[in-house]
Enzyme design. Sequence first.
Site, PDB file in Angstrom:
ATOM      1  N   HIS A 123      -5.248 -13.883  26.140  1.00 15.87           N
ATOM      2  CA  HIS A 123      -5.755 -13.935  27.512  1.00 15.87           C
ATOM      3  C   HIS A 123      -5.634 -15.396  27.968  1.00 15.87           C
ATOM      4  O   HIS A 123      -5.760 -16.308  27.147  1.00 15.87           O
ATOM      5  CB  HIS A 123      -7.223 -13.499  27.480  1.00 15.87           C
ATOM      6  CG  HIS A 123      -7.875 -13.386  28.827  1.00 15.87           C
ATOM      7  ND1 HIS A 123      -8.358 -14.466  29.524  1.00 15.87           N
ATOM      8  CD2 HIS A 123      -8.154 -12.301  29.594  1.00 15.87           C
ATOM      9  CE1 HIS A 123      -8.888 -14.063  30.669  1.00 15.87           C
ATOM     10  NE2 HIS A 123      -8.780 -12.745  30.736  1.00 15.87           N
ATOM     11  N   ASP A 200     -11.349 -15.494  19.639  1.00 15.85           N
ATOM     12  CA  ASP A 200     -11.755 -15.015  20.961  1.00 15.85           C
ATOM     13  C   ASP A 200     -12.304 -13.599  20.758  1.00 15.85           C
ATOM     14  O   ASP A 200     -11.545 -12.664  20.502  1.00 15.85           O
ATOM     15  CB  ASP A 200     -10.543 -15.031  21.895  1.00 15.85           C
ATOM     16  CG  ASP A 200     -10.830 -14.381  23.249  1.00 15.85           C
ATOM     17  OD1 ASP A 200     -11.910 -13.750  23.406  1.00 15.85           O
ATOM     18  OD2 ASP A 200      -9.974 -14.479  24.146  1.00 15.85           O
ATOM     19  N   GLN A 203     -13.111  -9.038  23.421  1.00 15.63           N
ATOM     20  CA  GLN A 203     -12.839  -7.593  23.356  1.00 15.63           C
ATOM     21  C   GLN A 203     -13.237  -6.991  22.005  1.00 15.63           C
ATOM     22  O   GLN A 203     -12.935  -5.825  21.729  1.00 15.63           O
ATOM     23  CB  GLN A 203     -11.344  -7.311  23.619  1.00 15.63           C
ATOM     24  CG  GLN A 203     -10.842  -7.775  24.969  1.00 15.63           C
ATOM     25  CD  GLN A 203     -11.444  -6.985  26.146  1.00 15.63           C
ATOM     26  OE1 GLN A 203     -12.053  -5.935  25.979  1.00 15.63           O
ATOM     27  NE2 GLN A 203     -11.273  -7.511  27.345  1.00 15.63           N
ATOM     28  N   LYS A 226     -19.241  -8.042  28.991  1.00 13.94           N
ATOM     29  CA  LYS A 226     -18.381  -6.980  28.439  1.00 13.94           C
ATOM     30  C   LYS A 226     -19.120  -6.156  27.385  1.00 13.94           C
ATOM     31  O   LYS A 226     -18.603  -5.180  26.868  1.00 13.94           O
ATOM     32  CB  LYS A 226     -17.114  -7.587  27.831  1.00 13.94           C
ATOM     33  CG  LYS A 226     -16.176  -8.197  28.877  1.00 13.94           C
ATOM     34  CD  LYS A 226     -14.896  -8.651  28.228  1.00 13.94           C
ATOM     35  CE  LYS A 226     -14.168  -9.715  29.003  1.00 13.94           C
ATOM     36  NZ  LYS A 226     -13.482  -9.247  30.188  1.00 13.94           N
ATOM     37  N   CYS A 366      -4.416 -11.165  33.121  1.00 15.98           N
ATOM     38  CA  CYS A 366      -4.575 -12.569  32.689  1.00 15.98           C
ATOM     39  C   CYS A 366      -3.852 -12.804  31.372  1.00 15.98           C
ATOM     40  O   CYS A 366      -4.367 -13.493  30.472  1.00 15.98           O
ATOM     41  CB  CYS A 366      -6.043 -12.965  32.571  1.00 15.98           C
ATOM     42  SG  CYS A 366      -6.973 -12.674  34.061  1.00 15.98           S
TER      43      CYS A 366
HETATM   44  N1  7TS Z   1     -10.553 -13.240  26.267  1.00 17.35           N
HETATM   45  C1  7TS Z   1     -10.197 -11.950  26.358  1.00 17.35           C
HETATM   46  C2  7TS Z   1      -9.471 -11.306  25.214  1.00 17.35           C
HETATM   47  C3  7TS Z   1     -10.530 -11.228  27.501  1.00 17.35           C
HETATM   48  O1  7TS Z   1     -10.181  -9.949  27.578  1.00 17.35           O
HETATM   49  C4  7TS Z   1     -11.224 -11.872  28.562  1.00 17.35           C
HETATM   50  C5  7TS Z   1     -11.537 -11.167  29.843  1.00 17.35           C
HETATM   51  C6  7TS Z   1     -11.587 -13.210  28.393  1.00 17.35           C
HETATM   52  C7  7TS Z   1     -11.228 -13.870  27.238  1.00 17.35           C
HETATM   53  C8  7TS Z   1     -12.350 -13.951  29.425  1.00 17.35           C
HETATM   54  O2  7TS Z   1     -13.642 -13.462  29.581  1.00 17.35           O
HETATM   55  P1  7TS Z   1     -14.581 -13.992  30.744  1.00 17.35           P
HETATM   56  O3  7TS Z   1     -15.781 -13.115  30.671  1.00 17.35           O
HETATM   57  O4  7TS Z   1     -14.890 -15.420  30.441  1.00 17.35           O
HETATM   58  O5  7TS Z   1     -13.823 -13.832  32.028  1.00 17.35           O
HETATM   59  N2  7TS Z   1     -10.698 -10.086  30.120  1.00 17.35           N
HETATM   60  C9  7TS Z   1     -10.619  -9.395  31.276  1.00 17.35           C
HETATM   61  C10 7TS Z   1      -9.753  -8.327  31.408  1.00 17.35           C
HETATM   62  O6  7TS Z   1      -9.023  -7.907  30.531  1.00 17.35           O
HETATM   63  N3  7TS Z   1      -9.866  -7.839  32.659  1.00 17.35           N
HETATM   64  O7  7TS Z   1     -10.765  -8.558  33.319  1.00 17.35           O
HETATM   65  C11 7TS Z   1     -11.234  -9.536  32.479  1.00 17.35           C
END
Ligand code: 7TS
Length: 412
Positions: A123, A200, A203, A226, A366
């Site tokens: 990501h 990371d 997910q 999430k 992303c």
């Molecule tokens: N890393 C991964 C693997 C992610 O899927 C996401 C967000 C992030 C980092 C960043 O998370 P945040 O909460 O700091 O934004 N992924 C997604 C997605 O897949 N669709 O919307 C956000």
Amino acid sequence: MANNINDLTADFPVLDQQVNGERLAYLDNAATAQKPKQVVDTLVHFYEHDNANVHRGVHTLAERATAEYEEARKKVQHFINAADNKEIIFTKGCTDGLNLVASTYGEQNIHEGDEIVISIMEHHSNLIPWQQLAIKKHAVLKYIELTPEGTLDMDDAKKKITDKTKIVAVAHASNVLGVVNPIKELAKLAHEHGAVFVGDGAQSVPHMPVDVQDLDVDFYAFSGHKMMGPTGIGVLYGKADLLRQMPPYQYGGEMISSVHRDRTEFADIPFKFEAGTQSIAGAIALGTAVDYLEKVGMENVVAKEQELVDYVLPKLEALPYVTVYGPQDPKKHTGVIAFNMDNLHPHDVATALDAEGVAVRAGHHCAQPLMEALGVSATSRASFYFYNTKEDADQLIKAIKATKEFFNGGTI
Ligand code: 7TS
């Protein structure tokens, strides 16, 4: 709490609604998860009864708020099995945690010619911080590529991680390919070469048991939203000895032990990394989300999501005009399913599915370098959570068939 994992609607009123005249099938959980009313109730209760700033007041509300905030830290510590609650830093989210590591550990330890190894499926949150650090420090950024099946190529990892490597940063689970990466093995490889490993967990933490000591990761970042917590709160885990050696990320209130005209002594961890007023209610409500997940049981979360994937993936793959990305074997696939329909733009697909009550995401997720590696500019993506049902899966398949009929010749 509702005690039937197959019917949790009593806890998730948001799921019990119609959109565009159809039953809602919420399949955008990789973007953000819905919140059970227990989490919402915690927010309301905090603001109605206990609201105060933490770690500074001696009055009753301040003491209550501080106790709840620190209790939440302990809940997160136990949830991911960190050795010490000082290793749990509250952040704004996963992105914030990864930037913290790049800006502090990275800034301090990366020098000209050093190598940083990430994967092509990252990501942007676990890509751009390292890319920019590498540019600034004249370091080298290397990517671990994919196998033809769409999993991480561990042979390539073994070639890319060398004695020049200082940081390895890889997602535990992909937000596009629906794969879980062998990060325990990657952390071991990194350590054998004297590098640190950054995981990371955006997910993974919501979807599977995570034990940071067993994985032996040095840093591990994830987001509250999430995993059914509020937005604006996340967690960075770091090994205490590393965190203590790192400079602060931001300066301000809360993070000091004493300030003088010409110098400052910083507080111990985790406070050194929590400058300013944090999302106090967010952290406490994240603690409630952790309670909820523990009551469901992470093994049950895994089993339920696997059951849904076993059910829906073969049905999707059987449609001749649908391409699914990542492994085709349901046993190797998480509840994140990226797909394309022949001759249809993913945005048109997502819009058509929304008209049928099915919420999916379309775009590059992303992960533009990954899209490039897959040879596409975008995909649609359905992503399941344990509160989803076979009815949601059926509705997705039915809506995809209706979309195929509606557009007939395609839109691109
Ligand atoms: N890393 C991964 C693997 C992610 O899927 C996401 C967000 C992030 C980092 C960043 O998370 P945040 O909460 O700091 O934004 N992924 C997604 C997605 O897949 N669709 O919307 C956000």
